[in-house]
Motif scaffolding. Structure first.
Motif, mmCIF file in Angstrom:
data_model
loop_
_atom_site.group_PDB
_atom_site.id
_atom_site.type_symbol
_atom_site.label_atom_id
_atom_site.label_comp_id
_atom_site.label_asym_id
_atom_site.label_seq_id
_atom_site.Cartn_x
_atom_site.Cartn_y
_atom_site.Cartn_z
ATOM 1 N N ALA A 1 40.108 -2.633 28.996
ATOM 2 C CA ALA A 1 40.065 -1.655 30.090
ATOM 3 C C ALA A 1 39.588 -2.352 31.354
ATOM 4 O O ALA A 1 39.132 -3.488 31.323
ATOM 5 C CB ALA A 1 39.129 -0.514 29.727
ATOM 6 N N GLY A 2 39.697 -1.663 32.458
ATOM 7 C CA GLY A 2 39.230 -2.212 33.727
ATOM 8 C C GLY A 2 39.736 -1.374 34.865
ATOM 9 O O GLY A 2 40.162 -0.228 34.668
ATOM 10 N N GLY A 3 39.697 -1.948 36.053
ATOM 11 C CA GLY A 3 40.169 -1.201 37.204
ATOM 12 C C GLY A 3 39.739 -1.872 38.487
ATOM 13 O O GLY A 3 38.868 -2.738 38.485
ATOM 14 N N SER A 4 40.357 -1.465 39.580
ATOM 15 C CA SER A 4 40.235 -2.241 40.813
ATOM 16 C C SER A 4 38.938 -2.039 41.568
ATOM 17 O O SER A 4 38.573 -2.867 42.389
ATOM 18 C CB SER A 4 41.408 -1.938 41.732
ATOM 19 N N THR A 5 38.234 -0.920 41.349
ATOM 20 C CA THR A 5 37.009 -0.723 42.114
ATOM 21 C C THR A 5 35.879 -0.298 41.193
ATOM 22 O O THR A 5 36.105 0.138 40.080
ATOM 23 C CB THR A 5 37.172 0.376 43.189
#
Lengths: 96, 151
Positions: free
Chosen positions: A88-92
């Motif tokens: 998982a992850g994400g830009s902000t």
């Protein structure tokens, strides 16, 4: 004995072994046994409180142990336990 | 350093553009020799994050298991996870870092206003911090892409 499948990113801690046969009564015992045999693996399996890490899923066959008896899920001969890292992850940060 | 075969690079960029303004995600597979990783296959995976996917991605555990089995069948190693950062640079966030696994290359594609901008790759070091990996692009293929005859 149950068979534990080690995911690719954790194999460097098990001498590149992908499958390990472990004699343990429950999932938690199997993971503790793994940690005893491969100490560098421990921090990737358990958090500082000794609980199975949040970013880790454990499957018995096709079932998530959270839907079974979690760490207390019993193991039998020929049970296949898969350690599945959460991806998982994400830009902000701080945005859900 | 990593090398991405042009065909799968195109598929990854296509996925990033198609998903915009949401984040896309998937796996790349290949071979590892010493410090060099050559990525030759791709698995495009559904972003299973519930709710807003513009700033978050998640790969379902069952998709992860499928990827491991696919790698076994193909005799390849599961080496990289890719995702896109819509309207953000290809720099991992703290959220990316906390959720990251060791060993994997994390390839991030920046898409700005629906157009590909740039891509970078990162890998956790022993201190659980991201370090950038060099991406070697296939110069010959790039030359062909631009309609020039390679030397």
């Amino acid at each position: 004995m149950a068979t534990v499948i080690i995911p690719t990113p954790l194999r460097k801690f098990t001498n590149n072994t992908a499958k390990l046969d472990i004699a343990a009564g429950t999932v938690e015992e199997a993971l503790l046994d793994l940690s005893a045999n491969y100490p560098d693996l421990k921090k990737h399996l358990f958090d500082e409180g000794g609980h199975i890490r949040t970013f880790l899923n454990i499957f018995i066959g096709e079932d998530d142990i959270r839907d079974l008896q979690a760490g207390k899920t019993p193991l039998h001969d020929n049970t296949v336990v898969s350690i599945v890292p959460a991806i998982a992850g994400g830009s902000t940060d701080g945005y859900h | 350093m990593i090398q991405i075969e042009p065909n799968i690079e195109r598929l990854m960029l296509g996925d990033a553009l198609q998903a915009f303004p949401d984040e896309c995600c998937g796996f790349m597979l290949g071979k590892e020799t010493g410090d060099e990783r050559i990525l030759t296959d791709i698995l495009i995976v559904n972003n299973s994050k519930e709710g807003d996917k513009r700033r978050r991605f998640e790969i379902a555990p069952k998709d992860y298991l499928k990827a491991e089995r696919y790698a076994d069948e193909k005799g390849l190693a599961l080496l990289a996870v890719y995702h896109s950062h819509p309207n953000h640079p290809a720099i991992p966030s703290e959220h990316d870092r906390v959720a990251a696994q060791p060993f994997f290359s994390y390839i991030i594609v920046s898409v700005i206003d629906g157009k590909f901008d740039h891509l970078r790759s990162w890998r956790l070091n022993e201190e659980q911090q991201f370090e950038e990996e060099t991406i070697i692009f296939d110069i010959r293929q790039k030359t062909l892409d631009f309609g020039l005859v390679p030397a």
